[in-house]
Write a protein that holds these residues in place. Structure first.
Motif, PDB file in Angstrom:
ATOM      1  N   LEU A   5       0.815  -1.211   0.000  1.00  0.00           N
ATOM      2  CA  LEU A   5       0.000   0.000   0.000  1.00  0.00           C
ATOM      3  C   LEU A   5       0.850   1.263   0.000  1.00  0.00           C
ATOM      4  CD1 LEU A   5      -2.950  -0.853   2.445  1.00  0.00           C
ATOM      5  CD2 LEU A   5      -3.041  -0.581  -0.044  1.00  0.00           C
ATOM      6  N   HIS A   6       1.984   1.237   0.707  1.00  0.00           N
ATOM      7  CA  HIS A   6       2.786   2.465   0.748  1.00  0.00           C
ATOM      8  C   HIS A   6       3.381   2.795  -0.621  1.00  0.00           C
ATOM      9  CE1 HIS A   6       6.846   0.605   0.790  1.00  0.00           C
ATOM     10  NE2 HIS A   6       6.241  -0.406   1.393  1.00  0.00           N
ATOM     11  N   HIS A   7       3.590   1.784  -1.493  1.00  0.00           N
ATOM     12  CA  HIS A   7       4.020   2.061  -2.868  1.00  0.00           C
ATOM     13  C   HIS A   7       2.940   2.850  -3.605  1.00  0.00           C
ATOM     14  CE1 HIS A   7       6.545  -1.845  -2.504  1.00  0.00           C
ATOM     15  NE2 HIS A   7       7.293  -0.791  -2.243  1.00  0.00           N
ATOM     16  N   LEU A   8       1.693   2.397  -3.459  1.00  0.00           N
ATOM     17  CA  LEU A   8       0.589   3.033  -4.183  1.00  0.00           C
ATOM     18  C   LEU A   8       0.273   4.412  -3.617  1.00  0.00           C
ATOM     19  CD1 LEU A   8      -1.749  -0.096  -4.479  1.00  0.00           C
ATOM     20  CD2 LEU A   8      -0.038   0.729  -6.100  1.00  0.00           C
ATOM     21  N   ARG A   9       0.321   4.545  -2.291  1.00  0.00           N
ATOM     22  CA  ARG A   9       0.073   5.859  -1.685  1.00  0.00           C
ATOM     23  C   ARG A   9       1.138   6.869  -2.136  1.00  0.00           C
ATOM     24  NH1 ARG A   9      -0.685   2.791   3.463  1.00  0.00           N
ATOM     25  NH2 ARG A   9      -2.932   2.556   3.821  1.00  0.00           N
ATOM     26  N   GLY A  10       2.394   6.421  -2.183  1.00  0.00           N
ATOM     27  CA  GLY A  10       3.473   7.298  -2.625  1.00  0.00           C
ATOM     28  C   GLY A  10       3.296   7.744  -4.063  1.00  0.00           C
ATOM     29  N   PHE A  11       2.857   6.810  -4.918  1.00  0.00           N
ATOM     30  CA  PHE A  11       2.633   7.159  -6.311  1.00  0.00           C
ATOM     31  C   PHE A  11       1.525   8.201  -6.444  1.00  0.00           C
ATOM     32  CE2 PHE A  11      -0.003   6.414 -10.092  1.00  0.00           C
ATOM     33  CZ  PHE A  11       0.887   6.813 -11.085  1.00  0.00           C
ATOM     34  N   LEU A  12       0.426   8.021  -5.717  1.00  0.00           N
ATOM     35  CA  LEU A  12      -0.673   8.988  -5.784  1.00  0.00           C
ATOM     36  C   LEU A  12      -0.235  10.358  -5.282  1.00  0.00           C
ATOM     37  CD1 LEU A  12      -3.921   7.102  -4.677  1.00  0.00           C
ATOM     38  CD2 LEU A  12      -3.266   7.869  -6.966  1.00  0.00           C
ATOM     39  N   ALA A  13       0.532  10.374  -4.201  1.00  0.00           N
ATOM     40  CA  ALA A  13       1.010  11.662  -3.660  1.00  0.00           C
ATOM     41  C   ALA A  13       1.899  12.368  -4.679  1.00  0.00           C
ATOM     42  CB  ALA A  13       1.767  11.427  -2.358  1.00  0.00           C
TER      43      ALA A  13
END
Length: 284
Positions: A5-13
């Motif tokens: 999830l932290h990969h995807l959250r970082g990408f969105l940010a």
């Protein structure tokens, strides 16, 4: 694919901010960490998601597609993982004589820390329902061996003798363990903590009444059917006006245990056990 999830959250940010420093600050991580996470995500997907220049960050067509999908899916996933406190209950089983003091403190601390409600359930069974899935963990006394179960001994309780107020023994303040071997016992065979194996084979008491729960046991003692043996805390609760309790200075102690399934148990069992061990380790 090992995407977290932290990969995807970082990408969105990063897709929102278009700037590594601002996106890293929003994610509360360092800029190098965010860069590594984005590169890891691109490697796992096998697609370039960003075009990087010294001045700006732009999304590739693959990045635009992923961004559009994640804006919908990621909030739904995060909402699904946020369980409401009422969605789960941690069930503590006991056969009789729920302890006072440390369990109440542990339960209050557990509920405050986890947001999960704790319910205590009495089950008149040797394992208080934990073996049948009716309880997540059980507070049980005595020496226990149960296949598929783990037992953690928290403390050892002293024993007292319960006698009818009509018994000649009621005039005494204490009795020895050896003297009890000359008496007739009232035994709770389901959830009791005493049986004949607690005495040497050549000098054991007789059995006058066999009961299946604590209430039957207590009434049999009150009716002067025989002597009962229980942990000391029972004597402090004044459980019956026709029952007196005598100290047994030389009696073997009774272990008090937390019992729970070895596998596939409630995920919060280790937290509850750790809190209980810390509570009983603190000086009274």
């Amino acid at each position: 694919m090992s995407i977290e999830l932290h990969h995807l959250r970082g990408f969105l940010a990063l897709a929102d901010e278009k700037h590594f420093t601002r996106a890293a600050k929003r994610m509360n991580v360092s800029q190098p960490t965010l860069s590594r996470n984005i590169r890891r995500l691109e490697t796992l997907l096998g697609r370039r998601l960003l075009e990087r220049t010294t001045r700006q960050v732009t999304l590739t067509p693959a990045g635009e597609t992923l961004y559009d999908r994640l804006q919908v899916l990621l909030p739904q996933m995060e909402a699904a993982l946020r369980l409401e406190p009422d969605d789960d209950t941690f069930r503590v089983g006991f056969a009789w004589g729920f302890p006072t003091g440390w369990p109440q403190e542990v339960i209050a601390h557990f509920e405050e820390e986890t947001g999960v409600s704790v319910q205590a359930h009495r089950h008149d069974a040797k394992l208080a329902g934990v073996d049948r899935g009716d309880a997540d963990i059980a507070i049980l006394r005595g020496r226990l061996r149960a296949p598929g179960m783990e037992a953690v001994t928290l403390l050892h309780e002293r024993r007292v003798a319960a006698v009818s107020t009509r018994s000649e023994l009621a005039e005494r303040h204490e009795i020895s363990w050896r003297e009890i071997a000359d008496q007739q016992l009232v035994i709770n065979e389901v959830s009791g903590t005493t049986d004949l194996t607690d005495w040497p084979t050549d000098h054991r008491p007789g059995i006058s009444v066999v009961c299946s729960n604590f209430d039957e046991w207590l009434e049999a003692v009150a009716a002067n059917k025989g002597v009962g043996i229980v942990p000391e805390f029972v004597g402090r609760q004044h459980v019956h006006s026709f029952v007196s309790f005598l100290a047994i200075p030389d009696a073997p102690t009774v272990p008090l245990n937390l019992v729970y399934p070895s596998n596939a148990g409630h995920p919060l069992i280790p937290r509850f056990v750790a809190m209980a061990r810390a509570a009983v380790a603190e000086p009274a």
